[in-house]
Every structure is written in C-alpha cells, then in structure tokens.
Design an enzyme around this catalytic site. Structure first.
Site, short mmCIF file in Angstrom:
data_model
loop_
_atom_site.label_atom_id
_atom_site.label_comp_id
_atom_site.label_asym_id
_atom_site.label_seq_id
_atom_site.Cartn_x
_atom_site.Cartn_y
_atom_site.Cartn_z
N THR A 123 80.43 -9.40 -7.17
CA THR A 123 79.88 -10.42 -8.04
C THR A 123 79.17 -11.46 -7.18
O THR A 123 79.67 -11.84 -6.12
CB THR A 123 80.97 -11.10 -8.89
OG1 THR A 123 80.38 -12.19 -9.58
CG2 THR A 123 82.15 -11.59 -8.07
N GLU A 135 84.40 -9.69 -13.36
CA GLU A 135 85.86 -9.69 -13.14
C GLU A 135 86.64 -9.20 -14.35
O GLU A 135 87.85 -9.02 -14.28
CB GLU A 135 86.35 -11.11 -12.78
CG GLU A 135 85.91 -11.61 -11.41
CD GLU A 135 84.56 -12.31 -11.43
OE1 GLU A 135 83.78 -12.08 -12.38
OE2 GLU A 135 84.28 -13.09 -10.50
N LYS A 182 70.78 -18.27 -14.70
CA LYS A 182 70.74 -16.84 -14.99
C LYS A 182 69.34 -16.48 -15.45
O LYS A 182 68.88 -16.90 -16.49
CB LYS A 182 71.76 -16.46 -16.05
CG LYS A 182 72.12 -14.99 -15.92
CD LYS A 182 73.44 -14.68 -16.58
CE LYS A 182 74.04 -13.45 -15.95
NZ LYS A 182 75.21 -12.97 -16.65
N TRP A 195 72.05 -13.51 -11.63
CA TRP A 195 72.47 -14.84 -11.23
C TRP A 195 71.62 -15.40 -10.11
O TRP A 195 71.26 -14.70 -9.18
CB TRP A 195 73.90 -14.80 -10.68
CG TRP A 195 74.94 -14.72 -11.72
CD1 TRP A 195 75.75 -13.66 -11.97
CD2 TRP A 195 75.29 -15.75 -12.64
NE1 TRP A 195 76.60 -13.99 -13.00
CE2 TRP A 195 76.33 -15.25 -13.43
CE3 TRP A 195 74.82 -17.05 -12.89
CZ2 TRP A 195 76.91 -15.99 -14.44
CZ3 TRP A 195 75.40 -17.79 -13.90
CH2 TRP A 195 76.43 -17.25 -14.65
#
Ligand code: AMP
Length: 538
Positions: A181, A327, A436, A441
């Site tokens: 991530t 996650e 975003k 991101w």
C-alpha cells in the site's frame, strides 16, 4: 465440546478445482494490449494455472517464496493468481504505475524471487533492472516485443512442466498473495493476504447484499489486478464460475462500454473516475451502445458523488457504493438501501447510497472520537477503525508501523468518518490529506518535502483540488524564501527525478503566506476551500 465437523482448510486450491471441474466451458475474455480480444475457458485456466504451479516447483520454488507480477488484467494474470499460491508461493502484484525507485524498493523489501512480466511492460522492468535481483524473469508474449536475452518466454516455461502437478499441503493461514500500500506517507508497506482471508472475502462477495456474484453473471473487474487483488473479483468469479471479462490496459470509457455491450457484462467494478468517464460517454453518444439490461457496478476507492449515482441510473447502470482498503482485502462495506428504509423516498435513498455503506458480515467498524467510541448518530466523527477476518493484523516485516493497530486489536484506517443510527458509514475526510487521482494515491506530504528541499522554497503545501476527469489533482502552493527566485519549471524538473508523472502537481503557485493552525500546522482545509473552484486550464 468440539463440533463434529471436518477441519477443512479454506484455501484457493478448491476454488481452482471447482472452476476446472464444474465450469470448464465458461469463457474468460481478455482485452489484449493491441485491442483485440483473447478468449479461453476456465478449463484452460485450470490446466495452465496448475502447469505454472508445477513449473515453479520444478524451478525450485519453496513455500512462502514471492513471485512478482508486472501485468495488466488478463487471463495469464488469472493463471498467476491461482498458480503461484497453490504451489505454496506468494503472488506479489506490482503496481506498474509507481516510480522506478519506489518499485525497486518494494521488490527488494519483499525479496521477490521470480518475476512474470507482460512483454508490453518490459520497459517498466528495464527501469528497475539495475536495482533489483530476480532469479528468473518470465515474459508473457502478447506478440509485441521479442523476449530479451536473460529473460525467458513464459510459454516455454509452462511447456517445460511435464508430468502431473500435485498440490502441496496448504495451511489456510499461510500467505497466498501480497500487495503493497502506498496509501500512507513513508515507505510502502506490504499486506500479506492469507488463503483463508481470500476465501472468506470471496464468499462475502457472492452475498446478495454485496456483489451478489453468481454463475449467471458476466463479471468485469475494472480495478487493476495489481491493486488489492482487483478487489478479489478474479477469485470470486472463478469460485462461482461467472464468465470473466478482463479489460487489459484499456480502461477508457469507450473500450469499457464496447466490452460491456459485446460480452453482455452484468457486473463491473472500478473507481468512480472510470464511471464518470462512462457516464460522459453515454451522455455524449446517445444510442451508440445498445445495453438493454441492468449493469450492476461496484464503485469505491474514493467517494462516489451523488450525481454519478443518479446519472448512471438513467442508463440502467446501478452503482453500489463500497468502502475498503488494501488492508481490508479490500471489501469491508457496501452501500445498499436496507428494506426497512425502502419507503424513505428517492432523494433520501440517494443520500444513503452516497454513503459508504454498512459493514459486511464479520467486519466490524467503529469511530473513535476524542473521548472514546463515537455514538452512531451520523454527526460525531473521528478516526475509523476496523476489524474482521480479512483485515490485516500487521504489515510485512515492518514492526515500526504497529501504531496502526490499537491495543484491543482494531486497525486504524486513517479515515475520518461518521456512522449513523442505521449503521451507515460516511467518510468525511482523510486524516493525512492524501490526494487520490484516477484511483491512485498521491502523498501530499512527500511532494511537499521534496519541494521544500529546493533552496528557494520556504514552505510548500500540496492539496487535492477537484478535477473533472481525475476527480482530484495535486496543486502546489509555495512561499519563496525572501529575496530568492524559483520558477515552476525548475521545481517540475526537481520532482521528476523522484516522482512518476501522474504524481506531479499540475500547477505550481506562489503566495506570500500559507494559513496555519494554532499549533503551527498547515491549515489545508482552508486552502482546499480557497482553491475548490480552481480552473485547471488557467
Ligand atoms: P487503498 O488502500 O489504496 O485502497 O485506499 C484506501 C483508502 O481509499 C481508504 O482508506 C479511503 O480513504 C479511500 N476510500 C476507499 N473507498 C472509499 C469510498 N467509497 N469513499 C471515500 N474514500 C474511500
């Protein structure tokens, strides 16, 4: 006293077996890099995924070894989704849009042993090659580039696996896939999805109040297979035997609509940016596509505007708003209207669908305010926390990030949210002011730090500003050091050495002073309000 049921491990192997034995004639369609369509069936995926597993074992793959992929959404990637984990390895999907340095860091940190790469993505591999050390690089030939020396043809690799593949013993808690991530500042962090988590997540996606996927569906994962397992859809569609349509690199609205029409797609998933483009195409070309059935859409990753829900409803595309994170595997909540609220009127229903939904079964959400858990009143806000069987309990080899988990075992999402009396989640803001853009991101803080590394920049703020196509794009606002000069071009060049093109601010502005909070932090809320109506072409 224990139950008398079998202790049957929840792994990806029975999903592959089921598709191969029961749905072998169901098609998997792939949009190829050259725009043509490739067609195969689950029978082929079954055979070739096991062939890949066998070839990896013969190549010396040991349990837990990471096999990276640099691939678009297509059938060979589905083979890797199953072939690597059922051999006992860990599929590590690499985000091909990252800057070379970040990608190289991720590969090195994960200690990826092998790489499978699309021929059209060899330039991405080339950009990191000097910094990484794969034992073998397998190139999937799509007919575009010849396989370079020191790489191997993926088809030859598969063909070398003679004999039968025998599944190793798989523990349901062992890792099957891995994804990094970049949703927070600092170094990217790896999430390891267990077989069990992926199986439970897939079962959840079949639920009627979730994606309701079944063998009657034609499913199009429009979310990248290198981001959070394409939201789990390749696993779920294979499990239920739904025809799968994979868009390859072509996510423009026209290509998507051609696929939806031509392949009779009934369910598609992707970030709101995709669907904003689809809506514009449908409005701008009336009658061009003949899609007479309802297309269910799963949309999330950033907030779905109400105008998009209303606009697509007019064309028979029904969005279900969802929330999740890398996650959380990622699907954690879905925004359907409960039957007890069905009488509440159209406007109210759109307001409900504009929220991020209620938690999936087994997923629990809570909002933590300054004095403990906030009430479910739709007003009190705080940081959203989550727990459940497909929620990460730690990051890969990153003990210093354990502050993301509470002492009582909840994951701190970094999102600021409310929950209303019916249990609907609303994401109010992102605590870290991340930007975003087009579903990817951008860390404002990372860019600010890089800008402030320039000797003439005193202070820099980077904010996300609404953009008609990308939803948000970064805008940099800076204060020069007294008596010093610096122009936008120079700063652009400075950032280009560290960031990918799409991460770069689209505009660089200078001001005399930036607003601050009482404790001296940048007051980005004020900046966002000030630049909310910024015209990107000025
Ligand atoms: P990622 O890990 O890249 O998938 O990003 C997860 C983050 O995306 C979440 O923490 C949220 O900030 C954001 N996000 C996901 N879904 C939504 C949604 N429906 N509305 C608003 N933000 C969302």
């Amino acid at each position: 006293m224990l139950g008398t049921m079998m202790n049957f491990p929840l792994t990806l192997a029975p999903i592959l077996e089921r598709a191969g034995k029961l749905f072998s004639k169901v098609e998997v369609v792939s949009r190829l890099p050259g725009l043509g369509l490739g067609r195969c069936k689950y029978g082929d995926i079954y055979r070739r995924a096991r062939q890949l597993a066998h070839a990896l074992q013969l190549a010396g793959l040991k349990p837990g070894d990471r096999v990276a992929t640099l691939m678009w959404n297509h059938a060979q990637h589905v083979e890797a989704y199953f072939g690597i984990p059922v051999a006992g390895g860990i599929l590590h999907t690499l985000n091909l849009r990252l800057h070379a340095n970040e990608l190289a860091y991720i590969v090195t940190h994960a200690r990826d042993r092998y790489l499978i790469v699309d021929d059209v993505l060899l330039p991405v591999y080339e950009s990191i090659r000097s910094q990484v050390d794969f034992e073998r690089v397998l190139v999937v030939p799509h007919g575009h580039v010849s396989v370079p020396n020191n790489c191997e043809n993926y088809e030859d690799f598969l063909a070398g696996a003679i004999g039968d593949f025998i599944y190793p013993d798989l523990d349901e808690n062992q890792a099957a896939t891995m994804c990094f991530t970049s949703g927070t500042t600092g170094k990217p962090k790896g999430v390891l999805y267990s077989h069990r988590a992926l199986v439970l997540h897939s079962l959840n996606e079949c639920a009627a109040d979730s994606f309701c996927l079944s063998q009657n569906d034609v499913a199009l994962p429009g979310s990248s297979m290198f981001h959070a397992n394409a939201w789990g859809i390749p696993f779920t569609a294979t499990m239920v035997g739904a025809k799968m349509v994979l868009p390859g690199p072509h996510l423009d609205p026209e290509s998507l609509l051609d696929l939806i029409e031509g392949e009779s797609v009934t369910f598609a998933a992707g970030v709101p940016t995709l669907w904003l483009g689809v809506l514009a195409a449908l409005e701008n070309h009336p009658g061009r596509w003949n899609i007479s059935w309802t297309v269910r859409i799963g949309a999330g990753g950033s907030a779905v505007p109400e105008s998009l829900l209303r606009g697509l409803d007019r064309f028979g595309f029904h969005i279900t708003h969802l929330w999740g994170m890398t996650e959380t595997a990622p699907l954690a909540s879905t925004g359907f209207v409960k039957s007890t609220l069905a009488q509440c009127g159209e406007d109210h229903q759109y307001k409900i669908r504009g929220k991020q939904g209620i938690p999936s079964p087994f997923v629990e959400l809570r909002v933590m305010g300054p004095s403990g858990e906030a009430p479910w009143d739709g007003v009190s806000y705080g940081e959203l926390e989550v727990r459940g069987p497909w929620v990460a309990a730690s990051y890969f080899e990153s003990p210093e990030t354990c502050d993301r988990w509470t002492d009582d075992g909840w994951f701190k999402t970094g999102d600021i949210a409310t929950i209303d009396s019916e249990g609907y989640l609303k994401i109010v803001d992102r605590s870290k002011d991340l930007i975003k853009s087009g579903g990817e991101w951008i860390s404002s803080v990372d860019i600010e730090n890089a800008l402030m590394a320039h000797p003439a920049v005193r202070e820099a703020a980077v904010i996300g500003v609404p953009h008609p196509k990308w939803q948000e794009r970064p805008l940099a606002i800076m204060v020069r050091k007294e008596g010093m000069e610096v122009q936008a071009d120079e700063l652009r060049a400075l950032l280009a050495a560290q960031f990918a093109k799409w991460q770069m601010p689209d505009a660089f502005l200078f001001t005399n002073e930036l607003p601050h909070t009482s404790v001296g932090k940048l007051l980005k809320l004020e900046l966002r309000q000030q630049y909310a109506n910024w015209k990107w072409d000025q």
